[in-house]
Motif scaffolding. Structure first.
Motif, mmCIF file in Angstrom:
data_model
loop_
_atom_site.group_PDB
_atom_site.id
_atom_site.type_symbol
_atom_site.label_atom_id
_atom_site.label_comp_id
_atom_site.label_asym_id
_atom_site.label_seq_id
_atom_site.Cartn_x
_atom_site.Cartn_y
_atom_site.Cartn_z
ATOM 1 N N THR A 1 -13.137 151.796 12.668
ATOM 2 C CA THR A 1 -13.486 152.881 13.323
ATOM 3 C C THR A 1 -14.626 152.355 14.513
ATOM 4 O O THR A 1 -15.621 151.720 14.006
ATOM 5 C CB THR A 1 -14.558 153.866 12.460
ATOM 6 O OG1 THR A 1 -13.553 154.238 11.353
ATOM 7 C CG2 THR A 1 -14.785 155.042 13.150
ATOM 8 N N ASP A 2 -14.238 152.350 15.624
ATOM 9 C CA ASP A 2 -15.175 152.089 16.924
ATOM 10 C C ASP A 2 -15.782 153.011 17.452
ATOM 11 O O ASP A 2 -15.376 153.892 17.581
ATOM 12 C CB ASP A 2 -14.481 151.065 17.849
ATOM 13 C CG ASP A 2 -14.054 149.719 17.507
ATOM 14 O OD1 ASP A 2 -14.139 149.469 16.226
ATOM 15 O OD2 ASP A 2 -13.426 149.163 18.148
ATOM 16 N N ARG A 3 -17.133 152.618 17.609
ATOM 17 C CA ARG A 3 -17.824 153.835 18.599
ATOM 18 C C ARG A 3 -18.979 152.902 19.618
ATOM 19 O O ARG A 3 -19.198 151.879 19.412
ATOM 20 C CB ARG A 3 -19.125 154.541 17.580
ATOM 21 C CG ARG A 3 -18.789 156.111 17.659
ATOM 22 C CD ARG A 3 -19.508 156.665 16.657
ATOM 23 N NE ARG A 3 -20.873 156.746 17.166
ATOM 24 C CZ ARG A 3 -21.816 157.101 16.449
ATOM 25 N NH1 ARG A 3 -21.888 157.053 15.355
ATOM 26 N NH2 ARG A 3 -23.217 157.332 16.946
ATOM 27 N N ARG B 1 -21.045 148.074 20.928
ATOM 28 C CA ARG B 1 -19.887 148.586 20.014
ATOM 29 C C ARG B 1 -20.126 148.204 18.740
ATOM 30 O O ARG B 1 -20.386 147.155 18.367
ATOM 31 C CB ARG B 1 -18.563 147.929 20.675
ATOM 32 C CG ARG B 1 -17.229 148.401 20.154
ATOM 33 C CD ARG B 1 -16.123 147.899 20.529
ATOM 34 N NE ARG B 1 -16.220 146.375 20.475
ATOM 35 C CZ ARG B 1 -15.596 145.491 19.401
ATOM 36 N NH1 ARG B 1 -14.868 146.238 18.466
ATOM 37 N NH2 ARG B 1 -15.504 144.158 19.594
ATOM 38 N N THR C 1 -18.741 148.995 14.465
ATOM 39 C CA THR C 1 -17.401 149.062 13.786
ATOM 40 C C THR C 1 -17.877 148.840 12.438
ATOM 41 O O THR C 1 -18.764 148.091 12.034
ATOM 42 C CB THR C 1 -16.319 148.434 14.456
ATOM 43 O OG1 THR C 1 -15.169 148.829 13.695
ATOM 44 C CG2 THR C 1 -16.448 146.850 14.071
ATOM 45 N N GLN D 1 -24.879 151.721 13.516
ATOM 46 C CA GLN D 1 -25.668 152.319 14.499
ATOM 47 C C GLN D 1 -27.222 152.090 14.448
ATOM 48 O O GLN D 1 -27.504 151.861 15.499
ATOM 49 C CB GLN D 1 -25.439 153.641 14.270
ATOM 50 C CG GLN D 1 -26.201 154.603 15.401
ATOM 51 C CD GLN D 1 -25.545 156.042 15.577
ATOM 52 O OE1 GLN D 1 -24.666 156.481 14.795
ATOM 53 N NE2 GLN D 1 -26.466 156.929 16.112
#
Length: 72
Positions: A2-4, A14, A16, A60
């Motif tokens: 899952t990348d953000r 980025r 993950t 994050q």
């Protein structure tokens, strides 16, 4: 995976989380300047966590620190 993407001015982080063979998750952060190609990303390990949600939160948090302190 899952990348953000997080962005602060001219910097991108980025985040993950990758599932490991033992069913834990490795949180990963990749940082770079906006104008640089993805190949120029710098990898910052963010720890191993028992769940995907915890790994993404850890990533994050680490990414925000990298952006705040301009760790590139």
């Amino acid at each position: 995976m899952t990348d953000r993407i997080l962005q602060s001015g001219t910097h991108i982080a980025r985040i993950t989380a990758v599932q490991m063979p033992d069913d834990t998750y490795e949180a990963q952060v990749f940082v770079r300047l906006v104008r640089e190609p993805e190949i120029a990303e710098t990898y910052i390990p963010a720890g191993i966590f028992p769940t995907l949600d915890e790994a993404m939160q850890g990533a994050q948090s680490r990414a925000q620190r990298a952006l705040d302190e301009k760790e590139f």
